[in-house]
Design a protein around this motif. Sequence first.
Motif, mmCIF file in Angstrom:
data_model
loop_
_atom_site.group_PDB
_atom_site.id
_atom_site.type_symbol
_atom_site.label_atom_id
_atom_site.label_comp_id
_atom_site.label_asym_id
_atom_site.label_seq_id
_atom_site.Cartn_x
_atom_site.Cartn_y
_atom_site.Cartn_z
ATOM 1 N N ASP A 251 19.966 -23.062 54.605
ATOM 2 C CA ASP A 251 19.605 -23.561 55.929
ATOM 3 C C ASP A 251 18.392 -22.834 56.503
ATOM 4 O O ASP A 251 18.089 -22.937 57.694
ATOM 5 N N TRP A 252 17.670 -22.087 55.652
ATOM 6 C CA TRP A 252 16.445 -21.417 56.066
ATOM 7 C C TRP A 252 15.247 -22.091 55.391
ATOM 8 O O TRP A 252 15.379 -22.773 54.385
ATOM 9 N N ARG A 253 14.064 -21.854 55.965
ATOM 10 C CA ARG A 253 12.838 -22.382 55.368
ATOM 11 C C ARG A 253 11.742 -21.310 55.436
ATOM 12 O O ARG A 253 11.803 -20.384 56.249
ATOM 13 N N LEU A 254 10.768 -21.460 54.556
ATOM 14 C CA LEU A 254 9.596 -20.588 54.508
ATOM 15 C C LEU A 254 8.380 -21.407 54.916
ATOM 16 O O LEU A 254 8.100 -22.446 54.315
ATOM 17 N N GLU A 255 7.658 -20.927 55.941
ATOM 18 C CA GLU A 255 6.451 -21.623 56.402
ATOM 19 C C GLU A 255 5.245 -20.714 56.222
ATOM 20 O O GLU A 255 5.297 -19.524 56.548
ATOM 21 N N LEU A 256 4.172 -21.300 55.691
ATOM 22 C CA LEU A 256 2.934 -20.562 55.470
ATOM 23 C C LEU A 256 1.820 -21.218 56.275
ATOM 24 O O LEU A 256 1.460 -22.378 56.006
ATOM 25 N N VAL A 257 1.316 -20.494 57.257
ATOM 26 C CA VAL A 257 0.262 -20.999 58.137
ATOM 27 C C VAL A 257 -1.041 -20.307 57.770
ATOM 28 O O VAL A 257 -1.142 -19.082 57.845
ATOM 29 N N GLY A 258 -2.009 -21.076 57.353
ATOM 30 C CA GLY A 258 -3.291 -20.517 56.937
ATOM 31 C C GLY A 258 -3.841 -21.282 55.759
ATOM 32 O O GLY A 258 -3.161 -22.122 55.155
ATOM 33 N N ASP A 259 -5.076 -20.984 55.434
ATOM 34 C CA ASP A 259 -5.738 -21.684 54.342
ATOM 35 C C ASP A 259 -6.570 -20.677 53.568
ATOM 36 O O ASP A 259 -6.663 -19.508 53.940
ATOM 37 N N GLY A 260 -7.179 -21.130 52.485
ATOM 38 C CA GLY A 260 -8.009 -20.249 51.679
ATOM 39 C C GLY A 260 -8.143 -20.778 50.274
ATOM 40 O O GLY A 260 -7.515 -21.772 49.894
ATOM 41 N N LYS A 261 -8.960 -20.097 49.491
ATOM 42 C CA LYS A 261 -9.286 -20.597 48.151
ATOM 43 C C LYS A 261 -8.088 -20.580 47.198
ATOM 44 O O LYS A 261 -8.116 -21.249 46.162
ATOM 45 N N GLU A 262 -7.035 -19.825 47.555
ATOM 46 C CA GLU A 262 -5.861 -19.752 46.683
ATOM 47 C C GLU A 262 -4.775 -20.754 47.071
ATOM 48 O O GLU A 262 -3.704 -20.758 46.461
#
Length: 396
Positions: A251-262
């Motif tokens: 019931d958990w989630r992982l959020e990634l905010v951001g951008d970049g070449k990878e």
Amino acid sequence: MNILFYNTYPIDPEHGGTERVTDLVASYLKSAGYTIYYLVRVDTGMPQKETDIQTFFLPDCTKGNSPKNISFLEQLLKELKIDILINQDVWNDDVYLCNHKMLQTNVKIISTIHTSIDSGFKYFNELCKLEYSWDNPLLSLRSLFRRIRLPYLKKRIYRQKKKKMHFMHQYTDVIVVLSPKYIEEFEDLIGISGSDKIVAIPNPLTFSNLEVKKMDQKENCILFVGRLSYPEKRVDRLLYIWHKIQDKLPDWRLELVGDGKERGDCESLAKKLELKNVFFRGYQSPLEYYSKAKIVALVSNFEGFNMFILEGLQNGCIPIAFSSFAAVTDVITDGVNGCLVEPFDIDLYADKLYKLASDPSLLNKMQPLAIQAAAQYSIERIGCKWIDLFQSLLDN
């Protein structure tokens, strides 16, 4: 008093930590009655946040200390009657422009270092992306060659950095680092002790007048905010960590905010690992994500005085990070307001992250201490440190 902030790229607080810190400090000083200007070398052509601080651009964007730029800066300092020049980007070769060897001026010059002095040398091998593939022998060969060259590359970069730090110490009036721990790192690097030219001023908090949600009002979200860049951030580690615990936290989630070449590589890795409840949000204003997240996770090789951790603490999120840079212990006390993990033990990190996420009482206990830890970095407190520095410089 007239202050000129110099940076390689435009001072847009949405485009990087150094730019955000510069905007915060400059705006505070302007509100305190100082006259502030910006000087930039590279015009990116990207839309910028509107500001009432006048920006000037160097005539030569290719080389910081070109004759054109030296002449332009000397003239600008005279015309604007600048009292203090602050170089916000000393890791680039722009340190060879903003100094008393190149500039014929009595203006006081401050060099600011926005990362750790070590900058990953302790874990140098972790900075270099090594890829092996049976399907692509050329890729494997290049990776093997890169691995062989690492010790020589490390020595070369170390010599270059040491030379630059010596130059900075000799030809600028003050060097500002982000933590008292970095004063010792700097002195060790160039072989001195007891220098009165190095002072510590940490980064200020980004947000003001926040209404922080209590833990039971937040969502089961683990958050990363930052560039998707391999050498420093190593977001791939966070994906491997999530792979170890995702089934225990359905019931958990992982959020990634951001951008970049990878970003593409990270998304491919997430797909390869068959990760669930992972969301790449791209480039976004992060405040709404901090507001709903319970945990912020950092897995970097190195940082300076990480704005992501500060912003998380300020928003009542509990941080977890590798203890891979000295200043992290300035803000995180392990087991009190967050969690620290020995670099780069992914299994231990996964274990600590799972225990944190699965224990609501622990999150509730840590939250007020997290907010309290952030309070000491208010812009008012940090701004006063800068004003005190200016006064001491001009009194000498």
